[in-house]
Motif scaffolding. Structure first.
Motif, PDB file in Angstrom:
ATOM      1  N   ASP A 107       0.814  -1.222   0.000  1.00  0.00           N
ATOM      2  CA  ASP A 107       0.000   0.000   0.000  1.00  0.00           C
ATOM      3  C   ASP A 107       0.847   1.271   0.000  1.00  0.00           C
ATOM      4  OD1 ASP A 107       0.886  -0.632   2.575  1.00  0.00           O
ATOM      5  OD2 ASP A 107      -0.739   0.497   3.524  1.00  0.00           O
ATOM      6  N   LEU A 108       2.167   1.138  -0.145  1.00  0.00           N
ATOM      7  CA  LEU A 108       3.057   2.296  -0.164  1.00  0.00           C
ATOM      8  C   LEU A 108       3.945   2.242  -1.403  1.00  0.00           C
ATOM      9  CD1 LEU A 108       4.343   2.195   3.550  1.00  0.00           C
ATOM     10  CD2 LEU A 108       2.361   3.447   2.673  1.00  0.00           C
ATOM     11  N   THR A 109       4.184   3.392  -2.019  1.00  0.00           N
ATOM     12  CA  THR A 109       5.105   3.436  -3.153  1.00  0.00           C
ATOM     13  C   THR A 109       5.810   4.782  -3.203  1.00  0.00           C
ATOM     14  OG1 THR A 109       5.325   3.169  -5.554  1.00  0.00           O
ATOM     15  CG2 THR A 109       3.313   4.231  -4.784  1.00  0.00           C
ATOM     16  N   VAL A 110       7.120   4.770  -3.371  1.00  0.00           N
ATOM     17  CA  VAL A 110       7.901   6.005  -3.498  1.00  0.00           C
ATOM     18  C   VAL A 110       7.872   6.434  -4.962  1.00  0.00           C
ATOM     19  CG1 VAL A 110      10.169   7.068  -3.246  1.00  0.00           C
ATOM     20  CG2 VAL A 110       9.384   5.409  -1.548  1.00  0.00           C
ATOM     21  N   VAL A 111       7.326   7.623  -5.224  1.00  0.00           N
ATOM     22  CA  VAL A 111       7.190   8.104  -6.600  1.00  0.00           C
ATOM     23  C   VAL A 111       8.227   9.165  -6.946  1.00  0.00           C
ATOM     24  CG1 VAL A 111       4.745   7.551  -6.712  1.00  0.00           C
ATOM     25  CG2 VAL A 111       5.454   9.827  -5.939  1.00  0.00           C
ATOM     26  N   ALA A 112       8.931   9.691  -5.924  1.00  0.00           N
ATOM     27  CA  ALA A 112       9.931  10.729  -6.187  1.00  0.00           C
ATOM     28  C   ALA A 112      10.915  10.790  -5.036  1.00  0.00           C
ATOM     29  CB  ALA A 112       9.264  12.097  -6.379  1.00  0.00           C
ATOM     30  N   GLU A 113      12.156  11.178  -5.361  1.00  0.00           N
ATOM     31  CA  GLU A 113      13.186  11.376  -4.354  1.00  0.00           C
ATOM     32  C   GLU A 113      13.797  12.769  -4.536  1.00  0.00           C
ATOM     33  OE1 GLU A 113      16.170   8.365  -3.971  1.00  0.00           O
ATOM     34  OE2 GLU A 113      14.770   6.716  -4.377  1.00  0.00           O
ATOM     35  N   ALA A 114      14.340  13.292  -3.446  1.00  0.00           N
ATOM     36  CA  ALA A 114      14.999  14.603  -3.502  1.00  0.00           C
ATOM     37  C   ALA A 114      16.185  14.586  -2.543  1.00  0.00           C
ATOM     38  CB  ALA A 114      14.021  15.712  -3.116  1.00  0.00           C
ATOM     39  N   ALA A 115      17.221  15.354  -2.903  1.00  0.00           N
ATOM     40  CA  ALA A 115      18.443  15.393  -2.109  1.00  0.00           C
ATOM     41  C   ALA A 115      18.549  16.640  -1.249  1.00  0.00           C
ATOM     42  CB  ALA A 115      19.670  15.285  -3.017  1.00  0.00           C
ATOM     43  N   ASP A 116      17.585  17.546  -1.339  1.00  0.00           N
ATOM     44  CA  ASP A 116      17.563  18.730  -0.478  1.00  0.00           C
ATOM     45  C   ASP A 116      16.144  19.274  -0.407  1.00  0.00           C
ATOM     46  OD1 ASP A 116      17.147  20.858  -2.593  1.00  0.00           O
ATOM     47  OD2 ASP A 116      19.081  20.117  -3.278  1.00  0.00           O
ATOM     48  N   GLY A 117      15.950  20.253   0.483  1.00  0.00           N
ATOM     49  CA  GLY A 117      14.608  20.756   0.711  1.00  0.00           C
ATOM     50  C   GLY A 117      14.000  21.464  -0.480  1.00  0.00           C
ATOM     51  N   ALA A 118      14.810  22.219  -1.208  1.00  0.00           N
ATOM     52  CA  ALA A 118      14.286  22.933  -2.367  1.00  0.00           C
ATOM     53  C   ALA A 118      13.860  21.970  -3.464  1.00  0.00           C
ATOM     54  CB  ALA A 118      15.340  23.907  -2.900  1.00  0.00           C
ATOM     55  N   GLU A 119      14.664  20.936  -3.692  1.00  0.00           N
ATOM     56  CA  GLU A 119      14.299  19.919  -4.681  1.00  0.00           C
ATOM     57  C   GLU A 119      13.042  19.184  -4.246  1.00  0.00           C
ATOM     58  OE1 GLU A 119      16.156  16.077  -7.120  1.00  0.00           O
ATOM     59  OE2 GLU A 119      17.212  16.863  -5.356  1.00  0.00           O
ATOM     60  N   ALA A 120      12.883  18.976  -2.951  1.00  0.00           N
ATOM     61  CA  ALA A 120      11.680  18.315  -2.452  1.00  0.00           C
ATOM     62  C   ALA A 120      10.428  19.104  -2.826  1.00  0.00           C
ATOM     63  CB  ALA A 120      11.764  18.148  -0.936  1.00  0.00           C
ATOM     64  N   ILE A 121      10.499  20.420  -2.702  1.00  0.00           N
ATOM     65  CA  ILE A 121       9.351  21.251  -3.068  1.00  0.00           C
ATOM     66  C   ILE A 121       9.069  21.139  -4.564  1.00  0.00           C
ATOM     67  CG2 ILE A 121       8.484  23.620  -3.200  1.00  0.00           C
ATOM     68  CD1 ILE A 121      10.168  24.176  -0.663  1.00  0.00           C
ATOM     69  N   GLU A 122      10.124  21.186  -5.370  1.00  0.00           N
ATOM     70  CA  GLU A 122       9.957  21.075  -6.828  1.00  0.00           C
ATOM     71  C   GLU A 122       9.332  19.743  -7.211  1.00  0.00           C
ATOM     72  OE1 GLU A 122      13.856  21.594  -8.337  1.00  0.00           O
ATOM     73  OE2 GLU A 122      14.039  23.686  -7.680  1.00  0.00           O
ATOM     74  N   ARG A 123       9.840  18.650  -6.615  1.00  0.00           N
ATOM     75  CA  ARG A 123       9.319  17.328  -6.959  1.00  0.00           C
ATOM     76  C   ARG A 123       7.886  17.155  -6.460  1.00  0.00           C
ATOM     77  NH1 ARG A 123      12.618  13.458  -8.697  1.00  0.00           N
ATOM     78  NH2 ARG A 123      10.649  12.820  -9.663  1.00  0.00           N
ATOM     79  N   ALA A 124       7.582  17.745  -5.312  1.00  0.00           N
ATOM     80  CA  ALA A 124       6.222  17.661  -4.787  1.00  0.00           C
ATOM     81  C   ALA A 124       5.242  18.391  -5.702  1.00  0.00           C
ATOM     82  CB  ALA A 124       6.163  18.238  -3.374  1.00  0.00           C
ATOM     83  N   ARG A 125       5.640  19.531  -6.198  1.00  0.00           N
ATOM     84  CA  ARG A 125       4.777  20.273  -7.124  1.00  0.00           C
ATOM     85  C   ARG A 125       4.539  19.469  -8.393  1.00  0.00           C
ATOM     86  NH1 ARG A 125       4.112  25.882  -6.393  1.00  0.00           N
ATOM     87  NH2 ARG A 125       5.170  26.751  -4.585  1.00  0.00           N
ATOM     88  N   ALA A 126       5.570  18.757  -8.845  1.00  0.00           N
ATOM     89  CA  ALA A 126       5.468  18.002 -10.095  1.00  0.00           C
ATOM     90  C   ALA A 126       4.684  16.701  -9.921  1.00  0.00           C
ATOM     91  CB  ALA A 126       6.870  17.699 -10.632  1.00  0.00           C
ATOM     92  N   GLU A 127       4.925  15.997  -8.817  1.00  0.00           N
ATOM     93  CA  GLU A 127       4.357  14.662  -8.642  1.00  0.00           C
ATOM     94  C   GLU A 127       3.061  14.635  -7.842  1.00  0.00           C
ATOM     95  OE1 GLU A 127       5.413  12.042 -10.108  1.00  0.00           O
ATOM     96  OE2 GLU A 127       7.297  12.828 -10.909  1.00  0.00           O
ATOM     97  N   GLN A 128       2.791  15.683  -7.062  1.00  0.00           N
ATOM     98  CA  GLN A 128       1.584  15.732  -6.233  1.00  0.00           C
ATOM     99  C   GLN A 128       1.435  14.457  -5.385  1.00  0.00           C
ATOM    100  OE1 GLN A 128      -0.841  18.453  -6.281  1.00  0.00           O
ATOM    101  NE2 GLN A 128       0.893  19.467  -7.241  1.00  0.00           N
ATOM    102  N   PRO A 129       2.416  14.157  -4.533  1.00  0.00           N
ATOM    103  CA  PRO A 129       2.326  12.935  -3.719  1.00  0.00           C
ATOM    104  C   PRO A 129       1.276  13.074  -2.618  1.00  0.00           C
ATOM    105  CG  PRO A 129       4.176  14.251  -2.997  1.00  0.00           C
ATOM    106  CD  PRO A 129       3.617  14.948  -4.216  1.00  0.00           C
TER     107      PRO A 129
END
Length: 217
Positions: free
Chosen positions: A29-51
């Motif tokens: 029931d869990l799946t990792v759809v995106a990874e990030a190496a810093d906080g700013a990248e995390a925001i970018e990936r979250a905006r793109a992937e909508q986890p």
């Protein structure tokens, strides 16, 4: 079957991300759809992937996990947030709650607690590592009953984000891109920082950021 919980995983250590991902992806029931190496990248990936859920380490470059959590709470309020950290620290715990996190999980017991924490967060429930729950909640309630808001802060959350990026050597344009604000707004925050803190230039801002623990010397 319902679709798996979609997870963004942010940690500046690739080996940590790999280990945590193995734990999470082993659950149906869990799946990792995106990874990030810093906080700013995390925001970018979250905006793109909508986890559905973002799992953030505290100590990361550019933006810390707490700073990223605050930004995600503003920009993507439907995304649940877990802090995954090595710090068994009351100060960080309360800061995580203020930043919008639904839970606080220690890396030392991630193999035991993280899966449960993910499911609890998506259900809208809080998750705290068991050994700290009673003491932390009791302390928080005692302060609230006494009308104690906790230690005051000189600068705002956004000013702290700008301060960290200035101290790391980013230009105003780079800071504007990372925080999704205008260059003019960055300059205004920088001016406010200098005035509030009684400092003169970037060098003194950097020294202050080191003393405040925002960056490493």
């Amino acid at each position: 079957m319902p679709r798996p919980i979609r997870i963004l995983l942010a940690d500046d250590h690739a080996l940590v991300r790999r280990g945590v991902r193995l734990i999470l992806d082993s659950e149906p029931d869990l799946t990792v759809v995106a990874e990030a190496a810093d906080g700013a990248e995390a925001i970018e990936r979250a905006r793109a992937e909508q986890p559905d859920l973002a799992i953030l380490d505290i100590a990361m470059p550019r933006l810390t996990g707490l700073q990223a959590a605050r930004e995600l709470s503003r920009a993507l309020p439907d995304v649940r947030i877990l802090i995954l950290t090595m710090y068994d620290n009351e100060q960080y715990f309360f800061a995580a709650l203020r930043a919008g996190a639904s839970g606080y999980v220690l890396k030392s017991v991630a193999d035991r607690d993280l899966v449960e924490a993910c499911r609890a967060a998506v259900r809208g429930e809080a998750f705290l590592y068991p050994g700290a729950v009673n003491a932390l909640i009791r302390d928080y309630l005692e302060r609230a009953a006494a009308g104690d808001p906790g230690p005051g802060r000189v600068i705002t959350d956004r000013e702290e984000e700008v301060l960290k990026l200035v101290a790391e050597g980013h230009s105003s344009r780079q800071i504007a891109d990372i925080l999704f604000i205008s260059v003019k707004t960055v300059e205004r925050h920088r001016s406010n920082l200098l005035q509030k803190l009684g400092l003169r230039d970037r060098l003194e801002l950097t020294r202050y950021a080191i003393r405040a623990g925002l960056i490493e010397p």
